[in-house]
Design a protein around this motif. Sequence first.
Motif, PDB file in Angstrom:
ATOM      1  N   THR A 422       3.424  -6.904  -4.577  1.00 51.66           N
ATOM      2  CA  THR A 422       2.716  -6.159  -3.693  1.00 51.66           C
ATOM      3  C   THR A 422       3.015  -4.853  -3.581  1.00 51.66           C
ATOM      4  O   THR A 422       4.115  -4.320  -3.556  1.00 51.66           O
ATOM      5  CB  THR A 422       3.111  -6.662  -2.273  1.00 51.66           C
ATOM      6  OG1 THR A 422       2.866  -8.141  -2.145  1.00 51.66           O
ATOM      7  CG2 THR A 422       2.560  -6.005  -1.062  1.00 51.66           C
ATOM      8  N   SER A 423       1.814  -4.057  -3.643  1.00 53.26           N
ATOM      9  CA  SER A 423       2.087  -2.687  -3.828  1.00 53.26           C
ATOM     10  C   SER A 423       1.021  -1.913  -2.906  1.00 53.26           C
ATOM     11  O   SER A 423      -0.278  -2.070  -3.437  1.00 53.26           O
ATOM     12  CB  SER A 423       1.864  -2.241  -5.323  1.00 53.26           C
ATOM     13  OG  SER A 423       1.864  -0.853  -5.606  1.00 53.26           O
ATOM     14  N   GLY A 424       1.590  -1.327  -2.041  1.00 50.68           N
ATOM     15  CA  GLY A 424       0.474  -0.710  -0.993  1.00 50.68           C
ATOM     16  C   GLY A 424      -0.252  -1.900  -0.290  1.00 50.68           C
ATOM     17  O   GLY A 424       0.168  -3.114   0.174  1.00 50.68           O
ATOM     18  N   ASP A 425      -1.577  -1.988  -0.458  1.00 49.89           N
ATOM     19  CA  ASP A 425      -2.413  -3.034   0.199  1.00 49.89           C
ATOM     20  C   ASP A 425      -2.875  -4.092  -0.865  1.00 49.89           C
ATOM     21  O   ASP A 425      -3.654  -4.764  -0.402  1.00 49.89           O
ATOM     22  CB  ASP A 425      -3.793  -2.383   0.979  1.00 49.89           C
ATOM     23  CG  ASP A 425      -4.645  -1.539  -0.014  1.00 49.89           C
ATOM     24  OD1 ASP A 425      -4.190  -1.396  -1.336  1.00 49.89           O
ATOM     25  OD2 ASP A 425      -5.653  -1.044   0.635  1.00 49.89           O
ATOM     26  N   LYS A 426      -2.376  -3.977  -2.080  1.00 54.50           N
ATOM     27  CA  LYS A 426      -2.695  -4.742  -3.167  1.00 54.50           C
ATOM     28  C   LYS A 426      -1.634  -6.015  -3.462  1.00 54.50           C
ATOM     29  O   LYS A 426      -0.214  -5.744  -3.378  1.00 54.50           O
ATOM     30  CB  LYS A 426      -3.049  -4.026  -4.490  1.00 54.50           C
ATOM     31  CG  LYS A 426      -4.199  -3.326  -4.151  1.00 54.50           C
ATOM     32  CD  LYS A 426      -4.425  -2.380  -5.398  1.00 54.50           C
ATOM     33  CE  LYS A 426      -5.800  -1.498  -5.415  1.00 54.50           C
ATOM     34  NZ  LYS A 426      -6.127  -0.585  -6.606  1.00 54.50           N
ATOM     35  N   THR A 427      -2.081  -7.189  -3.752  1.00 54.76           N
ATOM     36  CA  THR A 427      -1.083  -8.150  -4.563  1.00 54.76           C
ATOM     37  C   THR A 427      -1.744  -8.723  -5.369  1.00 54.76           C
ATOM     38  O   THR A 427      -3.030  -9.025  -5.649  1.00 54.76           O
ATOM     39  CB  THR A 427      -0.907  -9.228  -3.245  1.00 54.76           C
ATOM     40  OG1 THR A 427      -0.340  -8.595  -2.179  1.00 54.76           O
ATOM     41  CG2 THR A 427       0.019 -10.394  -3.806  1.00 54.76           C
TER      42      THR A 427
END
Length: 482
Positions: A422-427
Amino acid sequence: MTIKSVILSGGSGTRLWPASRESYPKQLLPLTGERSLLQETATRLRGFTAAEVDPRPLVITNEEYRFIIAEQLRQIGVRSPQIVLEPVGRNTAPALTLAALTAAEEGDPILLVMPADHVIGDLGAFQHAIAVGAAAARSGALVTFGIVPDHAETGYGYIRAGAVLAAGEGARALEEFVEKPDRETAERYVSSGEYYWNSGIFMMKASVWMAAITHFNPDMARSCSAAIDGRSQDADFVRLDAAAFERSPSDSIDYAVMEKLATASDLGQGVVVPLSAGWSDVGAWDALWAVSEKDADGNAARGEVIFEGSHNTLVHADSRLVAAIGCEDMIVVETPDAVMVAHKTRTQDVKKVVARLKAEGRSLTQSHRKVYRPWGWYDSIDAGERFQVKRIVVNPGAKLSLQMHHHRAEHWIVVRGTAEVTSGDKTFLLAENESTYIPLGHTHRLSNPGKVPLEIIEVQSGSYLGEDDIVRFEDTYGRAPA
């Protein structure tokens, strides 16, 4: 009647530095075989046939060791252990009182109270002594186990035994505990045949202990009862009412009850069961040498070791080959971040080195380079100005906290397994040989969705790389702010 193992696992074992550290003490280390001392203790009644044994040990420990202990018990097949977390240390008598109160909720078992950091070389002899102790405990006695001395030792307390009990198979009446003696007194004790080393191992019914501690130290009994009444369950762990437990006096099992039994016979008889089973409390490196398997020259080794012209020497190698040439009566301990060399007669002085390191504010007394976490572990394999490299292993199904850093960025490279990132709003998923970059200030999380351990290399860069630069937002293991 059921026997329930009570394992006391709170000590730091600094005299076995550098292998033993405050955050990973000697009971969690495999010093004499493939299993840790804690694991050996937890399996000590397997195959015992003289009485029914509860397969769930009751472990009294602290917050810092909880996940490591739970994982080590899982590794040896212990299901649903009871792990009680002390918010502060209060010595062994309150710990046993917590165990007795917990065990009494399921009946009135015989408690076998064992420190987690002892070595027993002869399991058959140990189980025979436990059978003798269980018979006495069943009849209401408070039992301690006295180590049959093979030399005059000034580093142990002693127990003076009285008459042999008629139905005790060698069990004797408990007369008194005595402090560590000088050499002349110790020699007199051993030659008399009336004294044993104090092992710190006990047996009694839960109700018998509670009656005794309520009589001798009612404040301790009340504080521990209130701490249990106000407890909460946190996954596998029992958390006490901290304020109540902190009010408990601090005392040992010996001082709080056992030494006072002679003047209070209505509370149960004090009994000593002789124990000759290759026992050691592994109090220092020379003690570990004494109980280790040795070659024809008296040398003992753990890890990759070569002896050449050496005699009566112990080498403990964690991470690389150690060659001992012409060593006589030496102790050599190698870890990835520290090496200790001592003559066998000076191993007690290790605590002086630990004290110096603490005074200098060095972290070498606190933790290893390899640090265990509830999700797995990491090893800080290199570091320099504005960078650090870690090898990180995440257990199957485990995940790190959702977090961010104010002062560092991170680059992750998957070496083995599959990573869910998970990085920011992305998985997204990363397979082996793939990588990703986590910018400074970015919310992120690392998870292992697979069935094999996930291994990554993490390269950190930034102005500050300390472990306290972590802001947690969510955490499976209760480390995020409420």
